[in-house]
Write a protein that holds these residues in place. Structure first.
Motif, PDB file in Angstrom:
ATOM      1  N   MET A 171     114.194  82.186 127.853  1.00 15.05           N
ATOM      2  CA  MET A 171     113.712  81.561 129.182  1.00 15.05           C
ATOM      3  C   MET A 171     114.746  80.208 129.321  1.00 15.05           C
ATOM      4  O   MET A 171     115.253  79.910 130.476  1.00 15.05           O
ATOM      5  CB  MET A 171     112.299  81.052 129.042  1.00 15.05           C
ATOM      6  CG  MET A 171     111.540  82.283 129.073  1.00 15.05           C
ATOM      7  SD  MET A 171     109.769  82.001 128.603  1.00 15.05           S
ATOM      8  CE  MET A 171     109.153  80.946 129.622  1.00 15.05           C
ATOM      9  N   GLY A 172     114.858  79.102 128.354  1.00 14.07           N
ATOM     10  CA  GLY A 172     115.871  78.144 128.473  1.00 14.07           C
ATOM     11  C   GLY A 172     117.250  78.597 128.722  1.00 14.07           C
ATOM     12  O   GLY A 172     117.723  77.913 129.473  1.00 14.07           O
ATOM     13  N   THR A 176     114.953  79.023 133.378  1.00 15.17           N
ATOM     14  CA  THR A 176     114.508  77.567 133.733  1.00 15.17           C
ATOM     15  C   THR A 176     115.289  76.844 134.604  1.00 15.17           C
ATOM     16  O   THR A 176     114.608  75.833 135.172  1.00 15.17           O
ATOM     17  CB  THR A 176     114.151  76.700 132.487  1.00 15.17           C
ATOM     18  OG1 THR A 176     115.337  76.796 131.552  1.00 15.17           O
ATOM     19  CG2 THR A 176     112.933  77.621 131.599  1.00 15.17           C
ATOM     20  N   PRO A 181     110.274  76.907 139.688  1.00 11.19           N
ATOM     21  CA  PRO A 181     109.801  77.270 138.444  1.00 11.19           C
ATOM     22  C   PRO A 181     108.421  77.912 138.636  1.00 11.19           C
ATOM     23  O   PRO A 181     108.048  78.867 137.888  1.00 11.19           O
ATOM     24  CB  PRO A 181     109.501  76.029 137.605  1.00 11.19           C
ATOM     25  CG  PRO A 181     109.704  74.862 138.455  1.00 11.19           C
ATOM     26  CD  PRO A 181     110.351  75.231 139.548  1.00 11.19           C
ATOM     27  N   SER A 185     107.744  81.675 137.297  1.00 10.89           N
ATOM     28  CA  SER A 185     106.559  81.886 136.405  1.00 10.89           C
ATOM     29  C   SER A 185     105.525  82.979 136.926  1.00 10.89           C
ATOM     30  O   SER A 185     105.241  83.691 136.111  1.00 10.89           O
ATOM     31  CB  SER A 185     105.956  80.654 136.052  1.00 10.89           C
ATOM     32  OG  SER A 185     105.471  79.967 137.001  1.00 10.89           O
ATOM     33  N   HIS A 231     102.717  77.780 133.620  1.00  7.08           N
ATOM     34  CA  HIS A 231     103.662  76.985 134.484  1.00  7.08           C
ATOM     35  C   HIS A 231     103.806  75.454 133.833  1.00  7.08           C
ATOM     36  O   HIS A 231     104.960  75.280 134.125  1.00  7.08           O
ATOM     37  CB  HIS A 231     102.345  76.512 135.791  1.00  7.08           C
ATOM     38  CG  HIS A 231     103.187  75.758 136.842  1.00  7.08           C
ATOM     39  ND1 HIS A 231     104.507  75.796 137.578  1.00  7.08           N
ATOM     40  CD2 HIS A 231     102.944  74.555 137.152  1.00  7.08           C
ATOM     41  CE1 HIS A 231     104.674  74.714 138.191  1.00  7.08           C
ATOM     42  NE2 HIS A 231     103.842  73.877 137.903  1.00  7.08           N
ATOM     43  N   TYR A 234     106.928  76.295 131.270  1.00  2.95           N
ATOM     44  CA  TYR A 234     108.194  76.480 132.145  1.00  2.95           C
ATOM     45  C   TYR A 234     108.592  75.140 132.349  1.00  2.95           C
ATOM     46  O   TYR A 234     109.809  74.877 132.291  1.00  2.95           O
ATOM     47  CB  TYR A 234     107.969  77.374 133.407  1.00  2.95           C
ATOM     48  CG  TYR A 234     108.492  78.420 133.365  1.00  2.95           C
ATOM     49  CD1 TYR A 234     109.915  78.377 133.559  1.00  2.95           C
ATOM     50  CD2 TYR A 234     107.849  79.751 133.245  1.00  2.95           C
ATOM     51  CE1 TYR A 234     110.680  79.767 133.624  1.00  2.95           C
ATOM     52  CE2 TYR A 234     108.418  81.012 133.424  1.00  2.95           C
ATOM     53  CZ  TYR A 234     109.852  80.893 133.366  1.00  2.95           C
ATOM     54  OH  TYR A 234     110.443  82.138 133.469  1.00  2.95           O
ATOM     55  N   ARG A 235     107.747  74.129 133.085  1.00  2.00           N
ATOM     56  CA  ARG A 235     108.441  72.805 133.435  1.00  2.00           C
ATOM     57  C   ARG A 235     108.952  71.967 132.171  1.00  2.00           C
ATOM     58  O   ARG A 235     109.911  71.334 132.093  1.00  2.00           O
ATOM     59  CB  ARG A 235     107.405  72.025 134.127  1.00  2.00           C
ATOM     60  CG  ARG A 235     106.813  72.600 135.558  1.00  2.00           C
ATOM     61  CD  ARG A 235     108.010  72.264 136.407  1.00  2.00           C
ATOM     62  NE  ARG A 235     108.405  70.787 136.454  1.00  2.00           N
ATOM     63  CZ  ARG A 235     107.912  69.928 137.358  1.00  2.00           C
ATOM     64  NH1 ARG A 235     106.875  70.420 138.063  1.00  2.00           N
ATOM     65  NH2 ARG A 235     108.204  68.574 137.121  1.00  2.00           N
ATOM     66  N   ILE A 237     110.073  73.338 129.194  1.00  4.58           N
ATOM     67  CA  ILE A 237     111.223  74.130 128.645  1.00  4.58           C
ATOM     68  C   ILE A 237     112.391  73.427 129.565  1.00  4.58           C
ATOM     69  O   ILE A 237     113.387  73.203 128.957  1.00  4.58           O
ATOM     70  CB  ILE A 237     110.980  75.530 128.886  1.00  4.58           C
ATOM     71  CG1 ILE A 237     110.059  75.939 127.835  1.00  4.58           C
ATOM     72  CG2 ILE A 237     112.720  76.289 128.378  1.00  4.58           C
ATOM     73  CD1 ILE A 237     109.888  77.551 127.866  1.00  4.58           C
ATOM     74  N   ALA A 238     112.184  73.427 130.896  1.00  2.43           N
ATOM     75  CA  ALA A 238     113.425  73.053 131.737  1.00  2.43           C
ATOM     76  C   ALA A 238     113.722  71.673 131.661  1.00  2.43           C
ATOM     77  O   ALA A 238     114.836  71.253 131.550  1.00  2.43           O
ATOM     78  CB  ALA A 238     112.981  73.278 133.077  1.00  2.43           C
TER      79      ALA A 238
END
Length: 333
Positions: A171-172, A176, A181, A185, A231, A234-235, A237-238
């Protein structure tokens, strides 16, 4: 650089919600749901939450076939496989062993990040933090005092932790950086719902004798333990990368032990308190000023004529310095 305060708050909330997931899974299994039913229901409910959130924010699901291909892989690794393995493992493994095995995710994430090249900022202080976090988790749960560490259920839980680590790295690298996002997601959980639904005939849907408690548990698992946490993950990782995001796994035992003491009246022994302190110290080391090696900046010294030409282009003058493009941004972005 130190982690942004918003990311730290997000990590704490993620740990709080994610740390309660083991409880919801256990309750759902004990009140009539099968592992396959738990997996598909939590994916569907989580997807519904994120689709509604994306629509409320004006977001749109991805349309690119390439993006959906990446989403299918991520959904398999981050949702369908680990969700099923956690539900299977907790049929025979107690929560202490499950917590220890789940806490290996940051170690797997570090290994896969280094091997795949998605994490280039590893410093000794960060390695020490990861090792301390795992040592503290072992101290909290003392798995040497518990049964089931070498069972098939434990193997399933270890496989889930490895699957999470692979998913974070994937995902990274591929997902992301997308613009929205929340929409991405949501799309991933839709793909995960499809994966788990396809597995139902193979796993056997089983008789449905769920009671109100089981329904409430799986609803909490789907909405809070899947939709909201996914959610937030995801944030994270980003913002901070896959290995830093996976570090939240070390906080889950702290959350579960604290909730057990507050809600169930479980005893907090000196060993457990010491383990919690070690875990928090380890997590702090992985997120402190010396934990991340800054990426070297590109050196670019254009000629005076070229700089003057670039400064004449609309949108190219930033902070009074002509010809400079914002860090991390490419032409045409």
């Amino acid at each position: 650089m130190p982690s942004h305060p918003a990311s730290t708050v997000r990590m704490g909330l993620l740990a709080l919600l994610w740390g309660s997931s083991f409880l919801w899974i256990k309750v759902a299994l004990n009140h009539g749901l099968t592992p396959a039913q738990v997996a598909v229901t939590r994916c569907a409910l989580g997807a519904a939450v994120l689709v509604a959130l994306a629509r409320a924010r004006g977001g749109r699901l991805p349309r690119s076939r390439a993006t959906w291909g990446h989403l299918a892989v991520a959904a398999l690794l981050c949702n369908a496989v680990p969700f099923a393995l956690f539900a299977v493992g907790e049929q025979t493994v107690d929560s202490g062993v499950a917590g220890v095995l789940n806490a290996t995710t940051p170690l797997w994430s570090l290994l896969t990040g280094v091997l795949l090249g998605t994490d280039r900022g590893v410093r000794p202080v960060r390695l020490a933090g990861l090792a301390l976090g795992f040592a503290g988790t072992l101290l909290i749960f003392a798995p040497w005092q518990r049964a089931g560490l070498t069972s098939w259920g434990a193997l399933a839980l270890a496989g889930a932790a490895l699957s999470y680590a692979l998913a974070f790295a994937y995902m990274g690298r591929h997902l992301t950086a997308r613009k929205d996002p929340t929409a991405v997601s949501a799309a991933q959980l839709l793909a995960a719902t499809a994966w788990t639904a396809l597995a139902l005939p193979v796993a056997g849907p089983g008789p449905l004798h769920v009671d109100t408690t089981g329904v409430l548990a799986v609803v909490a698992l789907g909405i809070l333990g899947t939709g909201v946490t996914f959610h937030l993950n995801y944030r994270l990782i980003a913002d901070e990368g896959p290995t830093a995001a996976a570090t939240v796994g070390y906080l889950l035992p702290v959350v579960s032990v604290t909730l057990g003491a507050l809600v169930l009246g479980e005893e907090l022994t000196p060993r457990v308190l010491a383990g919690m302190a070690v875990v928090l110290t380890g997590v702090a080391l992985t997120r402190g000023p010396g934990a991340h090696r800054p990426r070297p900046a590109r050196r670019h010294t254009p000629s005076a004529a070229h700089a003057q030409e670039r400064s004449a282009v609309p949108g190219r003058v930033l902070s009074g310095r002509p010809g400079r493009v914002p860090a991390g941004r490419a032409d045409g972005a």
